[in-house]
Design a protein around this motif. Structure first.
Motif, PDB file in Angstrom:
ATOM      1  N   SER A  18     127.566 -10.588  -0.864  1.00  0.00           N
ATOM      2  CA  SER A  18     126.623 -11.718  -1.292  1.00  0.00           C
ATOM      3  C   SER A  18     126.028 -12.127   0.290  1.00  0.00           C
ATOM      4  CB  SER A  18     127.325 -13.008  -1.716  1.00  0.00           C
ATOM      5  OG  SER A  18     126.695 -14.055  -1.433  1.00  0.00           O
ATOM      6  N   LYS A  19     125.008 -12.711   0.222  1.00  0.00           N
ATOM      7  CA  LYS A  19     124.197 -13.279   1.536  1.00  0.00           C
ATOM      8  C   LYS A  19     125.063 -14.364   1.934  1.00  0.00           C
ATOM      9  CE  LYS A  19     119.406 -12.128   0.729  1.00  0.00           C
ATOM     10  NZ  LYS A  19     119.219 -11.403  -0.343  1.00  0.00           N
ATOM     11  N   ASP A  20     125.702 -14.996   1.277  1.00  0.00           N
ATOM     12  CA  ASP A  20     126.897 -15.959   1.799  1.00  0.00           C
ATOM     13  C   ASP A  20     128.290 -15.558   1.241  1.00  0.00           C
ATOM     14  OD1 ASP A  20     127.891 -18.140   2.820  1.00  0.00           O
ATOM     15  OD2 ASP A  20     126.668 -19.532   1.961  1.00  0.00           O
ATOM     16  N   PRO A  21     128.894 -14.639   1.930  1.00  0.00           N
ATOM     17  CA  PRO A  21     130.324 -14.390   1.301  1.00  0.00           C
ATOM     18  C   PRO A  21     131.225 -15.443   1.330  1.00  0.00           C
ATOM     19  CG  PRO A  21     129.677 -13.370   3.415  1.00  0.00           C
ATOM     20  CD  PRO A  21     128.553 -13.919   3.228  1.00  0.00           C
ATOM     21  N   LYS A  22     130.928 -16.649   1.826  1.00  0.00           N
ATOM     22  CA  LYS A  22     131.971 -17.722   1.953  1.00  0.00           C
ATOM     23  C   LYS A  22     131.994 -18.521   0.931  1.00  0.00           C
ATOM     24  CE  LYS A  22     133.716 -17.036   6.261  1.00  0.00           C
ATOM     25  NZ  LYS A  22     133.408 -15.681   6.440  1.00  0.00           N
ATOM     26  N   ASN A  23     130.773 -18.327  -0.118  1.00  0.00           N
ATOM     27  CA  ASN A  23     130.569 -19.250  -1.368  1.00  0.00           C
ATOM     28  C   ASN A  23     132.018 -18.739  -2.335  1.00  0.00           C
ATOM     29  OD1 ASN A  23     128.517 -20.647  -0.612  1.00  0.00           O
ATOM     30  ND2 ASN A  23     127.188 -19.313  -1.944  1.00  0.00           N
ATOM     31  N   LYS A  24     132.212 -19.816  -2.915  1.00  0.00           N
ATOM     32  CA  LYS A  24     133.585 -19.420  -3.964  1.00  0.00           C
ATOM     33  C   LYS A  24     133.006 -19.291  -5.271  1.00  0.00           C
ATOM     34  CE  LYS A  24     135.492 -23.944  -4.887  1.00  0.00           C
ATOM     35  NZ  LYS A  24     136.392 -24.847  -4.341  1.00  0.00           N
ATOM     36  N   LEU A  25     133.415 -18.098  -5.860  1.00  0.00           N
ATOM     37  CA  LEU A  25     132.794 -18.068  -7.309  1.00  0.00           C
ATOM     38  C   LEU A  25     133.847 -18.415  -8.474  1.00  0.00           C
ATOM     39  CD1 LEU A  25     131.117 -14.524  -6.714  1.00  0.00           C
ATOM     40  CD2 LEU A  25     130.177 -16.569  -6.646  1.00  0.00           C
ATOM     41  N   ASP A  26     133.461 -18.473  -9.579  1.00  0.00           N
ATOM     42  CA  ASP A  26     134.360 -18.701 -10.836  1.00  0.00           C
ATOM     43  C   ASP A  26     134.738 -17.654 -11.790  1.00  0.00           C
ATOM     44  OD1 ASP A  26     134.412 -21.701 -10.119  1.00  0.00           O
ATOM     45  OD2 ASP A  26     132.553 -21.978 -11.502  1.00  0.00           O
ATOM     46  N   VAL A  27     136.031 -17.773 -11.953  1.00  0.00           N
ATOM     47  CA  VAL A  27     136.775 -16.682 -12.778  1.00  0.00           C
ATOM     48  C   VAL A  27     136.287 -17.239 -14.338  1.00  0.00           C
ATOM     49  CG1 VAL A  27     138.689 -15.240 -13.613  1.00  0.00           C
ATOM     50  CG2 VAL A  27     138.177 -16.073 -11.176  1.00  0.00           C
ATOM     51  N   LYS A  28     135.888 -16.287 -15.097  1.00  0.00           N
ATOM     52  CA  LYS A  28     135.610 -16.807 -16.603  1.00  0.00           C
ATOM     53  C   LYS A  28     136.252 -15.935 -17.500  1.00  0.00           C
ATOM     54  CE  LYS A  28     132.631 -20.116 -15.602  1.00  0.00           C
ATOM     55  NZ  LYS A  28     132.752 -21.757 -15.872  1.00  0.00           N
ATOM     56  N   GLU A  29     135.990 -16.232 -18.679  1.00  0.00           N
ATOM     57  CA  GLU A  29     136.529 -15.054 -19.876  1.00  0.00           C
ATOM     58  C   GLU A  29     135.755 -15.198 -20.973  1.00  0.00           C
ATOM     59  OE1 GLU A  29     140.894 -13.758 -21.309  1.00  0.00           O
ATOM     60  OE2 GLU A  29     140.569 -15.626 -19.849  1.00  0.00           O
ATOM     61  N   HIS A  30     135.154 -13.932 -21.370  1.00  0.00           N
ATOM     62  CA  HIS A  30     134.310 -13.713 -22.443  1.00  0.00           C
ATOM     63  C   HIS A  30     135.088 -13.026 -23.326  1.00  0.00           C
ATOM     64  CE1 HIS A  30     131.114 -11.665 -24.879  1.00  0.00           C
ATOM     65  NE2 HIS A  30     130.220 -12.848 -24.107  1.00  0.00           N
ATOM     66  N   LYS A  31     134.852 -13.508 -24.787  1.00  0.00           N
ATOM     67  CA  LYS A  31     135.762 -13.066 -25.860  1.00  0.00           C
ATOM     68  C   LYS A  31     135.818 -11.776 -26.079  1.00  0.00           C
ATOM     69  CE  LYS A  31     133.597 -14.853 -29.869  1.00  0.00           C
ATOM     70  NZ  LYS A  31     132.335 -15.698 -29.542  1.00  0.00           N
ATOM     71  N   GLU A  32     134.641 -11.104 -26.053  1.00  0.00           N
ATOM     72  CA  GLU A  32     134.521  -9.556 -26.216  1.00  0.00           C
ATOM     73  C   GLU A  32     134.811  -8.742 -24.978  1.00  0.00           C
ATOM     74  OE1 GLU A  32     130.698  -8.764 -27.797  1.00  0.00           O
ATOM     75  OE2 GLU A  32     131.451  -9.894 -29.688  1.00  0.00           O
ATOM     76  N   SER A  33     134.103  -9.167 -23.458  1.00  0.00           N
ATOM     77  CA  SER A  33     134.335  -8.350 -22.395  1.00  0.00           C
ATOM     78  C   SER A  33     135.298  -8.720 -21.612  1.00  0.00           C
ATOM     79  CB  SER A  33     133.052  -8.226 -21.549  1.00  0.00           C
ATOM     80  OG  SER A  33     132.619  -9.289 -21.464  1.00  0.00           O
TER      81      SER A  33
END
Length: 378
Positions: free
Chosen positions: A154-169
């Motif tokens: 990312s252009k800003d690698p310090k940003n935190k991202l969310d872990v999500k769940e998809h029922k198929e993938s």
């Protein structure tokens, strides 16, 4: 959908040679590797210890004389081949700080290249060598630092991202960049950019210790070109996760204070969460597998007990002063051998990008025909 047969997680162990500091300190070697039988023996160096050496057997044991090429050919290449066929694969390095995990996974250019760069070369050999398949290769790179998921591309690698769940993938990271790559140099460039952004810091155990877990993922989509002419062309999607775990260690040994101590605490928490998941899977008694206890176990959920072919490389040092840590690594690895996964080929998943490209090309062709038709009439 191809049927899935249970398949055990493969576990291999690698022991580095005594380093110069250990030799200068007169440390004795307490680890013996039998490369033919895959056996490892560990002697207790305590002077009053009359106990017999502890012995463990793994899918393979690599001693200090084993080359990077041997490890790739025997233990990693079969997984990479499976990913080219549409299976998910995970190769992860586990072990105490300073035992050679990053050397095993990344290494140095040339003969010392590790599993990651050798996988790059092998994937594109396969892509270039199969003229009857249309391929698309994508790469993403993340780290888990202090229980935060960060996109290293990312252009800003310090940003935190969310872990999500998809029922198929299944489990995914929202907003994670994935770049289409067309050659080995492009893949190497993605790795180099991400590596620059990774969190490292000196500890007493290791000058450039990785203070985060990193997951480099390569998604390989393949479609039979002969079938691609009609829209029913089957797409197979394999995903290869190359995981370099942060070092497990005892704080007292690393001299950790302040930020380093906070990092070490989070690292040890996520590694113990990984241990708990392994125990729950092997135990078979508990219906509940605690994947949600850490970001690491959520992201590795499919690799442990799921739809993935998995290899664990347990790294260790041979010196007497690391007896406790080496024993702990061997016990951890020994449990992981008993995990059963159910890998199957991923055919025609809804999120295949090749399919979207096929549809877009078809739409543009139709549009072009309409435009050409109109022009002819005029």
């Amino acid at each position: 959908m191809s049927g899935a047969n249970p398949e055990a997680v493969k576990v291999v162990v690698r022991c580095r040679p005594l380093n110069s500091k250990e030799k200068a300190d007169g440390r004795q070697q307490i680890v013996d590797m039998d490369t033919k039988s895959g056996q490892v023996s560990l002697r207790n160096p305590a002077a009053d210890s009359s106990e017999a050496p502890k012995t463990f057997t793994f899918d393979a044991a690599y001693d200090a004389n084993c080359t990077q090429e041997q490890i790739f050919e025997q233990s990693a290449k079969p997984i990479v081949n499976s990913c080219m066929q549409g299976y998910n694969g995970t190769i992860f390095a586990y072990g105490q700080t300073g035992t050679g995990k990053s050397h095993t996974m990344t290494g140095q250019p040339g003969e010392q290249a590790g599993i990651i760069p050798r996988s790059f070369a092998h994937i594109f050999e396969g892509v270039e060598g199969s003229s009857d398949t249309q391929w698309m290769v994508r790469a993403s790179f993340l780290e888990i630092y202090n229980e935060e998921v960060r996109d290293l591309l990312s252009k800003d690698p310090k940003n935190k991202l969310d872990v999500k769940e998809h029922k198929e993938s299944g489990v995914y990271v929202k907003g994670l960049n994935a770049f289409v790559v067309k050659s080995v140099p492009e893949l190497q460039n993605v790795l180099a950019v991400g590596d620059k952004n990774r969190s490292t810091g000196a500890t007493m155990m290791n000058q450039d210790s990785s203070r985060s877990h990193s997951i480099f993922s390569i998604t390989i989509e393949g479609m039979d070109k002969n079938a691609a002419a009609n829209s029913e062309g089957h797409i197979r999607v394999g995903k290869l996760n190359l995981v370099d775990l942060a070092g497990s260690e005892r704080q007292s040994k690393t001299g950790a204070t302040g930020d380093r101590l906070k990092e070490a605490t989070k690292i040890n928490l996520s590694l113990s969460a990984l241990g708990n998941v392994i125990s729950a899977l092997v135990d078979g008694k508990s219906g509940h597998i605690p994947y949600r206890d850490s970001k690491l176990t959520r992201l590795l959920q499919d690799s442990l007990g799921g739809n993935t072919k998995t290899v664990m490389v347990a790294n260790m040092g041979p010196a007497d002063w690391n007896y406790d840590e080496t024993l702990s690594t061997l016990r951890y690895a020994n449990r992981a051998k008993n995990i059963k996964n159910k890998p199957r080929i991923n055919e025609d998943p809804k999120d295949a990008m090749l399919r979207e490209f096929q549809d877009e090309i078809k739409r543009l062709k139709e549009l072009l025909e309409v435009c050409v038709g109109k022009a002819c009439q005029e």
